[in-house]
Scaffold this active site. Structure first.
Site, PDB file in Angstrom:
ATOM      1  N   TYR A 236       0.844  -1.196   0.000  1.00  0.00           N
ATOM      2  CA  TYR A 236       0.000   0.000   0.000  1.00  0.00           C
ATOM      3  C   TYR A 236       0.878   1.245   0.000  1.00  0.00           C
ATOM      4  O   TYR A 236       1.886   1.293   0.711  1.00  0.00           O
ATOM      5  CB  TYR A 236      -0.853   0.068   1.272  1.00  0.00           C
ATOM      6  CG  TYR A 236      -1.815  -1.064   1.493  1.00  0.00           C
ATOM      7  CD1 TYR A 236      -1.370  -2.289   2.003  1.00  0.00           C
ATOM      8  CD2 TYR A 236      -3.178  -0.910   1.251  1.00  0.00           C
ATOM      9  CE1 TYR A 236      -2.258  -3.326   2.240  1.00  0.00           C
ATOM     10  CE2 TYR A 236      -4.072  -1.942   1.487  1.00  0.00           C
ATOM     11  CZ  TYR A 236      -3.607  -3.145   1.981  1.00  0.00           C
ATOM     12  OH  TYR A 236      -4.489  -4.167   2.218  1.00  0.00           O
TER      13      TYR A 236
ATOM     14  N   HIS B  37      -6.359   1.791  -1.424  1.00  0.00           N
ATOM     15  CA  HIS B  37      -6.356   0.356  -1.722  1.00  0.00           C
ATOM     16  C   HIS B  37      -4.926  -0.103  -2.008  1.00  0.00           C
ATOM     17  O   HIS B  37      -4.093   0.697  -2.438  1.00  0.00           O
ATOM     18  CB  HIS B  37      -7.214   0.065  -2.950  1.00  0.00           C
ATOM     19  CG  HIS B  37      -8.675   0.242  -2.710  1.00  0.00           C
ATOM     20  ND1 HIS B  37      -9.456  -0.739  -2.139  1.00  0.00           N
ATOM     21  CD2 HIS B  37      -9.499   1.284  -2.959  1.00  0.00           C
ATOM     22  CE1 HIS B  37     -10.700  -0.301  -2.045  1.00  0.00           C
ATOM     23  NE2 HIS B  37     -10.764   0.926  -2.539  1.00  0.00           N
TER      24      HIS B  37
ATOM     25  N   LYS C 184      -4.954  -4.553  -9.052  1.00  0.00           N
ATOM     26  CA  LYS C 184      -3.592  -4.430  -8.538  1.00  0.00           C
ATOM     27  C   LYS C 184      -2.613  -4.739  -9.672  1.00  0.00           C
ATOM     28  O   LYS C 184      -2.966  -5.378 -10.650  1.00  0.00           O
ATOM     29  CB  LYS C 184      -3.354  -5.431  -7.406  1.00  0.00           C
ATOM     30  CG  LYS C 184      -4.370  -5.288  -6.291  1.00  0.00           C
ATOM     31  CD  LYS C 184      -4.055  -6.054  -5.069  1.00  0.00           C
ATOM     32  CE  LYS C 184      -5.282  -6.063  -4.162  1.00  0.00           C
ATOM     33  NZ  LYS C 184      -5.976  -4.750  -4.071  1.00  0.00           N
TER      34      LYS C 184
END
Lengths: 247, 247
Positions: free
Chosen positions: B148, B156, B193
């Site tokens: 993070y 997020h 991601k």
């Protein structure tokens, strides 16, 4: 997780036309026309008539290759598909570029030379196909195959299939690390499929001929997350996150 | 893919309180109170004061264990976290159940005995932490860590991190098969991601002491799908699926 049919009427349509009958029709069509596929690298090519094309599409074998010839369709089969049509269904002869028909043993040898894991992958592929599952490549979901209950136009694929073998020293396979297992299950959950692991176990004999396929055993295993809240006694009625109370 | 902040004002809040300062505060807090963590299996436990608890939460180290003592909080650290606090930040002493303080070398030896890949995993963990990334376990996404940009309450996680080493015979690692790579990338895409692979390369020397950490090299690699439509010259303005026309 049950089948996810695509739209109303799909389930009835699938029931009215069982995949076993569709495969029979394809078989007759290919045998009648004395079809010959041409082997080329890791695929087999077939110039299909309109009738064959319809039958192949319905049974979901191969994929159409776009060519400049508008009125003819070329199909490309993966090695498992081609060998299934040739060896298992006996409805497709396969020739090399000099038009020599290859025997089962020659084909087997060729395919094993192209893909080291061909025996296990073909065993897994045919294991599902003979049970009338539609089997397609699974690379989009990071698995070996996806399996559909009927044609992909009617239903979403139900299983994400990984082939695992016990070959000596085969340490380069999937699910040996927790992180891989977590990753795979999380992805399968996200795309509403069940992870089906097919363990293809050899009996240690030689694999020089396709008859050795009979000596493989396939053990099926589905893997899914265990969610405590959904596995309680009272699940059917309550769906609570609190501790169950005694009455 | 940039950071995905959670709600309005989060970005400004993070900018106003850099993680480096938060870590400094934690360090002072733990040093001042002469904190001692107790080693227990694959984790280290710390009984935290309210001030420590606040500092640990803000820096995102450890997780609170629920106990029956309402006014005291126990924190559990993973081995990488504990070793980072102890060896890298020098702000946490670690003791065994007999209250003997463990030296760096003893700790290192203990942790390597618990987790075979501890040197590589710790190298990867500290590689990101020293750059002020918040690093948490990644098992939920089938990876080793998630990273993070700031506290998870504000943003997020941006990277799904896999640790890969070149240890002899380490064939049980991730991404060696295409199917695994496809699976991982598909999942990363689904949860917004970027896949970050940290190759931790040893120099072949012994790993009996934590000073050997300096001899590891970390090579960072992000892997993402290449989507032709999004990588054309005209992408910025058109986002068309047609072939680009020459003007």
């Amino acid at each position: 997780m049950g089948p996810r049919w695509k739209g109303k009427g799909s389930k009835a349509k699938a029931a009215a036309e069982p995949m076993s009958e569709i495969i029979s029709t394809l078989k007759s069509s290919l045998i009648t026309s004395n079809s010959k596929g041409i082997i080329s690298g890791c695929s087999v090519l077939l110039e299909a008539t309109l009738e064959q094309s319809t039958a192949l599409n319905r049974a979901c074998f191969g994929r159409v290759i776009v060519t400049s010839e508008k009125d003819r369709q070329w199909y490309e089969f993966g090695l498992e598909e081609a060998f299934y049509l040739s060896y298992t269904l006996k409805c497709l002869e396969i020739v090399d570029h000099d038009s020599n028909v290859k025997t089962d043993a020659e084909l087997w040898h060729y395919m094993c030379s192209k893909i080291k894991t061909f025996p296990e992958f073909f065993k897994a592929y045919s294991h599902l196909r003979v049970k009338n599952w539609v089997v397609r490549p699974g690379s989009q979901y990071g698995v070996d195959f996806v399996a559909y209950r009927h044609h992909p136009a009617l239903v979403h694929s139900e299983y994400a299939v990984l082939v695992v073998s016990d070959k000596d020293g085969n340490s380069r396979e999937r699910l040996r690390l927790w992180s891989d297992l977590h990753c795979t299950i999380r992805l399968c959950g996200g795309v509403a499929k069940t992870l089906l692991v097919l363990h293809v176990l050899g009996k240690g004999s030689e694999t020089d001929s396709p008859t050795s396929l009979d000596e493989y055993e396939v053990i099926e295993q589905t893997i899914s997350r265990w969610i405590p809240e959904q596995n309680r006694e009272q699940n059917a009625t309550t769906k609570t996150r609190d501790f169950p109370t005694t009455s």
